[in-house]
Design a protein around this motif. Structure first.
Motif, mmCIF file in Angstrom:
data_model
loop_
_atom_site.group_PDB
_atom_site.id
_atom_site.type_symbol
_atom_site.label_atom_id
_atom_site.label_comp_id
_atom_site.label_asym_id
_atom_site.label_seq_id
_atom_site.Cartn_x
_atom_site.Cartn_y
_atom_site.Cartn_z
ATOM 1 N N ALA A 481 16.320 6.966 10.225
ATOM 2 C CA ALA A 481 16.029 5.649 9.651
ATOM 3 C C ALA A 481 15.418 5.853 8.268
ATOM 4 C CB ALA A 481 15.077 4.877 10.555
ATOM 5 N N SER A 482 16.168 5.500 7.244
ATOM 6 C CA SER A 482 15.697 5.608 5.869
ATOM 7 C C SER A 482 15.108 4.253 5.480
ATOM 8 C CB SER A 482 16.860 5.981 4.951
ATOM 9 O OG SER A 482 16.473 5.957 3.592
ATOM 10 N N VAL A 483 13.770 4.177 5.452
ATOM 11 C CA VAL A 483 13.095 2.885 5.324
ATOM 12 C C VAL A 483 12.222 2.845 4.076
ATOM 13 C CG1 VAL A 483 13.111 2.524 7.815
ATOM 14 C CG2 VAL A 483 11.137 3.629 6.752
ATOM 15 N N GLN A 484 11.905 1.633 3.653
ATOM 16 C CA GLN A 484 11.118 1.401 2.450
ATOM 17 C C GLN A 484 9.911 0.525 2.807
ATOM 18 O OE1 GLN A 484 14.665 0.540 2.518
ATOM 19 N NE2 GLN A 484 14.862 2.737 2.186
ATOM 20 N N PRO A 485 8.746 1.126 3.037
ATOM 21 C CA PRO A 485 7.581 0.357 3.500
ATOM 22 C C PRO A 485 7.157 -0.766 2.566
ATOM 23 C CG PRO A 485 7.234 2.691 3.882
ATOM 24 C CD PRO A 485 8.479 2.582 3.067
ATOM 25 N N THR A 486 7.348 -0.604 1.249
ATOM 26 C CA THR A 486 6.937 -1.684 0.345
ATOM 27 C C THR A 486 7.805 -2.919 0.504
ATOM 28 O OG1 THR A 486 8.167 -0.521 -1.387
ATOM 29 C CG2 THR A 486 5.780 -0.283 -1.388
ATOM 30 N N HIS A 487 9.037 -2.762 1.023
ATOM 31 C CA HIS A 487 9.836 -3.951 1.328
ATOM 32 C C HIS A 487 9.126 -4.813 2.365
ATOM 33 C CE1 HIS A 487 13.090 -2.878 -1.121
ATOM 34 N NE2 HIS A 487 13.828 -2.181 -0.283
ATOM 35 N N ALA A 488 8.489 -4.169 3.335
ATOM 36 C CA ALA A 488 7.844 -4.924 4.409
ATOM 37 C C ALA A 488 6.747 -5.823 3.868
ATOM 38 C CB ALA A 488 7.281 -3.964 5.460
ATOM 39 N N ILE A 489 5.902 -5.287 2.986
ATOM 40 C CA ILE A 489 4.786 -6.106 2.498
ATOM 41 C C ILE A 489 5.230 -7.080 1.409
ATOM 42 C CG2 ILE A 489 3.087 -4.381 3.163
ATOM 43 C CD1 ILE A 489 2.800 -3.644 0.211
ATOM 44 N N PRO A 527 14.631 0.571 -8.695
ATOM 45 C CA PRO A 527 13.622 -0.293 -9.304
ATOM 46 C C PRO A 527 13.342 -1.594 -8.559
ATOM 47 C CG PRO A 527 15.712 -0.646 -10.397
ATOM 48 C CD PRO A 527 15.948 0.428 -9.369
ATOM 49 N N VAL A 528 13.868 -1.745 -7.347
ATOM 50 C CA VAL A 528 13.605 -2.972 -6.601
ATOM 51 C C VAL A 528 12.110 -3.109 -6.322
ATOM 52 C CG1 VAL A 528 14.069 -4.217 -4.469
ATOM 53 C CG2 VAL A 528 15.895 -2.938 -5.586
ATOM 54 N N GLU A 529 11.467 -1.992 -5.957
ATOM 55 C CA GLU A 529 10.028 -1.979 -5.724
ATOM 56 C C GLU A 529 9.381 -0.946 -6.642
ATOM 57 O OE1 GLU A 529 8.530 -4.075 -3.855
ATOM 58 O OE2 GLU A 529 9.910 -4.741 -2.287
ATOM 59 N N ASP A 530 8.057 -0.871 -6.579
ATOM 60 C CA ASP A 530 7.286 0.078 -7.368
ATOM 61 C C ASP A 530 7.731 1.505 -7.054
ATOM 62 O OD1 ASP A 530 5.301 1.541 -8.652
ATOM 63 O OD2 ASP A 530 3.681 0.222 -8.004
ATOM 64 N N MET A 531 7.943 2.312 -8.079
ATOM 65 C CA MET A 531 8.330 3.706 -7.889
ATOM 66 C C MET A 531 7.240 4.530 -7.218
ATOM 67 S SD MET A 531 9.165 6.557 -10.810
ATOM 68 C CE MET A 531 10.849 6.122 -11.214
ATOM 69 N N ASN A 532 6.002 4.177 -7.396
ATOM 70 C CA ASN A 532 4.865 4.960 -6.933
ATOM 71 C C ASN A 532 4.951 5.256 -5.432
ATOM 72 O OD1 ASN A 532 2.368 6.090 -6.381
ATOM 73 N ND2 ASN A 532 1.230 4.187 -6.670
ATOM 74 N N PRO A 533 5.128 6.523 -5.010
ATOM 75 C CA PRO A 533 5.231 6.814 -3.579
ATOM 76 C C PRO A 533 3.957 6.492 -2.809
ATOM 77 C CG PRO A 533 5.074 8.843 -4.853
ATOM 78 C CD PRO A 533 5.273 7.731 -5.834
ATOM 79 N N LEU A 534 2.819 6.487 -3.477
ATOM 80 C CA LEU A 534 1.582 6.144 -2.780
ATOM 81 C C LEU A 534 1.520 4.655 -2.444
ATOM 82 C CD1 LEU A 534 -1.079 8.383 -4.546
ATOM 83 C CD2 LEU A 534 0.274 8.824 -2.491
ATOM 84 N N ALA A 535 2.289 3.839 -3.153
ATOM 85 C CA ALA A 535 2.405 2.433 -2.766
ATOM 86 C C ALA A 535 3.111 2.322 -1.419
ATOM 87 C CB ALA A 535 3.152 1.646 -3.835
ATOM 88 N N GLY A 536 4.141 3.140 -1.218
ATOM 89 C CA GLY A 536 4.822 3.165 0.072
ATOM 90 C C GLY A 536 3.944 3.746 1.170
ATOM 91 N N PHE A 537 3.183 4.774 0.843
ATOM 92 C CA PHE A 537 2.255 5.378 1.804
ATOM 93 C C PHE A 537 1.230 4.339 2.264
ATOM 94 C CE2 PHE A 537 -1.685 7.624 2.779
ATOM 95 C CZ PHE A 537 -1.267 8.684 3.571
ATOM 96 N N TYR A 538 0.652 3.629 1.299
ATOM 97 C CA TYR A 538 -0.335 2.585 1.600
ATOM 98 C C TYR A 538 0.282 1.489 2.459
ATOM 99 C CZ TYR A 538 -3.169 -1.605 0.713
ATOM 100 O OH TYR A 538 -3.891 -2.765 0.864
ATOM 101 N N ALA A 539 1.475 1.032 2.092
ATOM 102 C CA ALA A 539 2.126 -0.044 2.839
ATOM 103 C C ALA A 539 2.429 0.385 4.269
ATOM 104 C CB ALA A 539 3.405 -0.483 2.131
ATOM 105 N N ALA A 540 2.839 1.647 4.446
ATOM 106 C CA ALA A 540 3.201 2.132 5.773
ATOM 107 C C ALA A 540 2.000 2.212 6.705
ATOM 108 C CB ALA A 540 3.856 3.508 5.662
ATOM 109 N N VAL A 541 0.840 2.580 6.170
ATOM 110 C CA VAL A 541 -0.331 2.796 7.037
ATOM 111 C C VAL A 541 -1.199 1.556 7.173
ATOM 112 C CG1 VAL A 541 -0.342 5.251 6.496
ATOM 113 C CG2 VAL A 541 -1.840 3.724 5.211
ATOM 114 N N THR A 542 -0.996 0.546 6.304
ATOM 115 C CA THR A 542 -1.823 -0.668 6.383
ATOM 116 C C THR A 542 -1.028 -1.921 6.709
ATOM 117 O OG1 THR A 542 -1.609 -1.259 4.029
ATOM 118 C CG2 THR A 542 -3.379 0.284 4.633
ATOM 119 N N ARG A 543 0.221 -2.008 6.225
ATOM 120 C CA ARG A 543 1.033 -3.224 6.307
ATOM 121 C C ARG A 543 0.276 -4.411 5.715
ATOM 122 N NH1 ARG A 543 5.771 -2.364 9.485
ATOM 123 N NH2 ARG A 543 6.005 -4.596 9.902
ATOM 124 N N LEU A 544 -0.377 -4.129 4.600
ATOM 125 C CA LEU A 544 -1.129 -5.119 3.835
ATOM 126 C C LEU A 544 -0.659 -5.109 2.389
ATOM 127 C CD1 LEU A 544 -4.758 -4.310 5.056
ATOM 128 C CD2 LEU A 544 -3.518 -6.444 5.537
#
Length: 631
Positions: A481-489, A527-544
Motif C-alpha cells: 500500500a503506497s499511501v500519502q498521510p498528508t492526504h488524510a489530514i 507537488p499535490v502536498e508538501d514535499m517535506n517528509p516530516l509532514a507525512g511522518f507527523y500526519a501519520a502518527v497524529t492524524r492532526l
C-alpha cells in the motif's frame, strides 16, 4: 456537522502561530536563489549545480570528510538504524560509499584496528547534542518535473478565483520575456477550488477579465492534477474539441459553451509547447534542490511519460542524478503493448536510476466526484464516480506485464480533488474508489494463475478507500500500500460529507492495512502536498493538522488508524526501499549497505508530537558524501 469539518482550509499546512506552540510549515530550508534570477542567470546556475559534486553545502565551517569516517553521538545511541536486531547505535562507520560498521565508539575503533587500519585513519564526526541520524528518507509517490514546473508559478496560496488571476498577472509583470510576447504560454500549478469561499469551478472569462492576462495562452493545473483551467486563447489553440471524452469531462455551462475547465482524460486535449531541455533542467534542478534540503535521498516518480523518462536517462548517463529515482513508466492504452519489447532499467547512473514499473490510471478523484465507488456519493446520490479505463483492458494487460517481469502497482489514488485512478508502475495501477480498488485486486488475483504476483511486489497507489474484504485481499496477495498521510489530514475536513459516517471509516485506514498484512510505503504526492517528509511522518502518527486540529478533536481523525513513529519511519525508509526492490542496498543503516543517511536537528522519535515539524534537516548524505548541508 462540526464547525471544523466545514472549514477545509483548516487542514492546510499554514504557517500560523508562534514557533513555541505551533509547528512550522516545513523542516526543509528550501533554496530561494532558483526563483529570483533572470532566465539566463538561472540556466548558468543550473549548469553549475549539475557539475558540482555537492549541492547546497551549509554555512557551518567543517573540514572535508575523508574517505573513511564515523558519525557518532556523544549522548547515547542516537543513530536509528531501522534494523530490528540493533535499532539504535552510537556510531555509524562509512568507508567510501558504504556503511562498514556500527556500534559504540570504542567497539568500532577496535574493529577498525582489527581490520589492519590505523586508528587515526578513522575520522570522527560528532553530532550536535540534540541531533539524530536516520536512514535516507524516501518519497514513495511523487512527481519530480511537475513539482519543478509548479515552483515556476505556484498558485497554492490563492484563496479565490480573483487571487489566482492576480498571481498570474504578477507573474507576467515580473517576467519581461512573457510581458513583451503575448503569444508565450503561461503555465501554473496549484489552484484548489475546494479551498475557496465559494466552491465553484473557475472560468476562462475570469482570466480574460484582467487586461494584462487577456488574450494570452494560459494553462493552469489544479493542485491535485485532475483539472486544467485554461484561457480562451488556449481553448482556441486546442480546438476543435470533441463533445465527449471517455474517462474525462469537458466542462460546459448550461448553454453548452466551453467554460475553460477540463477534467481527467480531457486534459490531454489541451495543446501546449513541448518543454525544452532548458525547461526540463530548470524544473529538475528546482525539485532536486528542494528534495535534498528536505532529507530525501530517494524519490519514486509516479508516472514517467516517454519524454520524462528519456530526460532522466540522459541525466543518468551524464552522472547528473543527485538523488535516487525509481520511475513508474506511463501506460498508454492507445499504443501497442511494449512490456515484452522494453526491459526494465536497473541501477543505471551508478545505482541512481531504476524504472521497472508501469502506471495505469483507472478512475477519477474523490473530491471532484470521479472516484469509482460501490455505492453512490452521500452528497450526490445520483453518482458513483467513473472509471478512466475499461476494466477489460486491465484484465488483458496486467497479466502480460507481470509475465514479462514488470512490477504492477495498483493504487487507490486520492488527491485533494481526486478521482480513482489506476497507475501502473512497472506495472502500477492507480485507483482511488472502493469499486476501482476491487477491480484492481480482481485483476491481481486472476493473474495469479500465470505468475507469482507477490514476487513482483504489486503496489496499490494511494490505497485510499477499500472494503473490509479488500483489505484482507491486499494482505493475502502481498500488495504494497503506497499511501500519502498528508492526504488524510487535508481531506478529513470534507470526507464524511462525501462518503457518509460509516464508509468514511475505511478511508486512509493505515492501521487496518498494516493489521491485514500489507506493507506501507509512505509518500507525499508532491507537488499535490508538501514535499517535506516530516509532514507525512507527523500526519501519520497524529492524524492532526499542523495546528493540532481534526474534525474529531485533538486526539486525531480516527485516531485508531494512527501509525507508531517507528512504523512511520519504516514506511519512508526500509519499506519504501522494499517497494522499489532496493532493500538489499538501501533503507536501513547496516554494514554492507549504501551510506545514505540524514542528520536531523532533534529526535523525532521522542519529542512531543507538536514539535515534530520544528525539526530541521542538518545534512542529507548520499553514498557517504553530503548532498545538502555538512556532517
Amino acid at each position: 456537522m462540526s464547525e471544523l469539518r466545514k472549514r477545509p482550509g483548516t487542514g492546510k499546512f499554514a504557517d500560523t502561530g508562534s514557533q513555541n506552540d505551533r509547528p512550522s510549515r516545513s523542516a526543509c530550508v528550501l533554496p530561494s536563489t532558483m526563483y529570483s534570477f533572470g532566465f539566463a542567470r538561472l540556466v548558468i546556475l543550473v549548469l553549475s549545480l549539475a557539475a558540482s559534486a555537492t549541492w547546497l553545502l551549509s554555512s557551518r565551517e567543517r573540514s572535508p570528510l575523508s574517505d573513511s569516517y564515523a558519525v557518532c553521538s556523544r549522548s547515547g545511541a542516537r543513530v536509528y538504524t531501522v534494523d530490528e536486531a540493533v535499532p539504535n547505535v552510537q556510531c555509524l562507520v562509512v568507508d567510501e560509499f558504504f556503511i562498514v560498521d556500527s556500534g559504540s565508539l570504542e567497539d568500532v575503533k577496535e574493529r577498525w584496528v582489527a581490520r589492519g587500519r590505523h586508528r587515526s585513519s578513522l575520522q570522527i564526526r560528532y553530532l550536535d547534542e540534540s541531533s539524530i541520524v536516520v536512514p535516507g528518507l524516501s518519497d514513495a509517490h511523487a512527481h519530480i518535473l511537475e513539482y519543478g514546473a509548479n515552483r515556476q508559478l505556484p498558485l497554492q496560496g490563492a484563496k479565490s478565483i480573483q487571487e489566482t488571476v492576480a498571481l498570474v498577472r504578477q507573474h507576467i509583470l515580473d517576467n519581461s520575456d512573457i510581458l513583451d510576447d503575448p503569444s508565450k504560454f503561461i503555465e501554473g500549478w496549484g489552484w484548489d477550488h475546494t479551498s475557496w469561499p465559494v466552491e465553484e469551478w473557475p472560468t476562462s472569462d475570469a482570466l480574460e477579465a484582467d487586461p494584462i492576462v487577456n488574450g494570452r495562452p494560459v494553462i493552469l493545473q489544479s493542485k491535485d492534477g485532475h483539472a486544467l483551467w485554461i484561457s480562451k486563447t488556449a481553448l482556441e489553440l486546442s480546438s476543435p474539441l470533441p463533445s465527449e471524452v471517455e474517462g474525462g469531462v469537458i466542462v460546459r455551462d448550461s448553454f453548452g459553451t466551453l467554460t475553460g475547465v477540463l477534467l481527467d482524460n480531457a486534459q490531454d486535449l489541451v495543446k501546449r509547447p513541448v518543454p525544452t531541455e532548458r525547461d526540463l533542467l530548470r524544473r529538475f534542478s528546482t525539485a532536486v534542490n528542494d528534495a535534498l534540503a528536505c532529507g530525501l535521498t530517494s524519490i519514486h516518480d509516479a508516472g514517467l511519460k516517454p519524454a520524462s523518462l528519456e530526460f532522466f536517462k540522459r541525466q543518468a548517463v551524464a552522472g547528473n542524478l543527485p538523488v535516487r529515482i525509481y520511475g513508474m513508466r506511463y501506460f498508454d492504452e492507445n499504443v501497442p503493448y511494449w512490456g515484452n519489447l522494453s526491459k526494465p532499467i536497473i541501477n543505471a547512473g551508478n545505482g541512481r536510476l531504476n524504472a521497472r514499473s508501469v502506471k495505469i490510471f483507472a478512475d477519477g478523484a474523490l473530491r471532484t466526484g470521479g472516484a469509482a465507488l460501490n455505492e453512490p456519493y452521500c452528497d450526490n446520490p445520483h453518482a458513483k464516480g467513473f472509471m478512466r479505463i475499461d476494466p477489460e483492458v486491465l484484465t488483458e494487460v496486467v497479466p502480460k506485464y507481470l509475465r514479462d517481469g514488470w512490477q504492477v502497482v495498483s493504487a487507490t489514488y486520492q488527491r485533494r480533488n481526486d478521482t480513482p485512478h489506476f497507475l501502473v508502475l512497472g506495472k502500477n495501477i492507480h485507483a482511488i474508489g472502493d469499486y476501482a480498488n476491487s477491480i484492481v485486486l480482481d485483476t491481481f488475483e486472476s493473474a495469479l494463475k500465470d505468475v507469482n504476483v507477490t514476487a513482483l511486489r504489486p503496489r496499490l497507489e494511494h490505497a485510499q478507500i477499500l472494503t473490509k474484504i479488500d483489505m484482507q485481499r491486499v494482505g493475502n496477495l502481498g500488495v504494497i500500500a503506497s499511501v500519502q498521510p498528508t492526504h488524510a489530514i487535508s481531506d478529513m475536513w470534507y470526507a464524511e460529507d462525501r462518503l457518509g459516517p460509516e464508509r468514511v471509516k475505511y478511508l486512509y485506514a493505515f492501521r487496518s492495512l498494516l493489521d491485514h498484512g500489507s506493507r506501507l510505503a509512505l509518500g507525499s504526492d508532491f507537488p499535490v502536498e508538501d514535499m517535506n517528509p516530516l509532514a507525512g511522518f507527523y500526519a501519520a502518527v497524529t492524524r492532526l493538522s499542523p495546528e493540532g486540529e481534526s474534525p474529531q478533536g485533538p486526539s486525531g481523525w480516527f485516531p485508531e488508524q494512527r501509525l507508531t513513529r517507528m512504523e512511520a519511519l519504516r514506511g519512508m525508509t526500509i519499506d519504501a526501499a522494499y517497494a522499489s526492490f532496493t532493500e538489499d542496498s538501501l533503507g536501513s543503516l547496516v554494514p554492507g549497505k549504501r551510506a545514505d543517511y540524514v542528520v536531523l536537528s532533534q529526535d523525532i522519535m521522542t519529542v512531543p508530537a507538536n514539535q515534530i515539524l520544528n525539526t530541521k534537516v542538518q545534512a542529507t548524505v548520499i553514498d557517504g558524501r553530503p548532498a545538502f548541508g555538512q556532517v
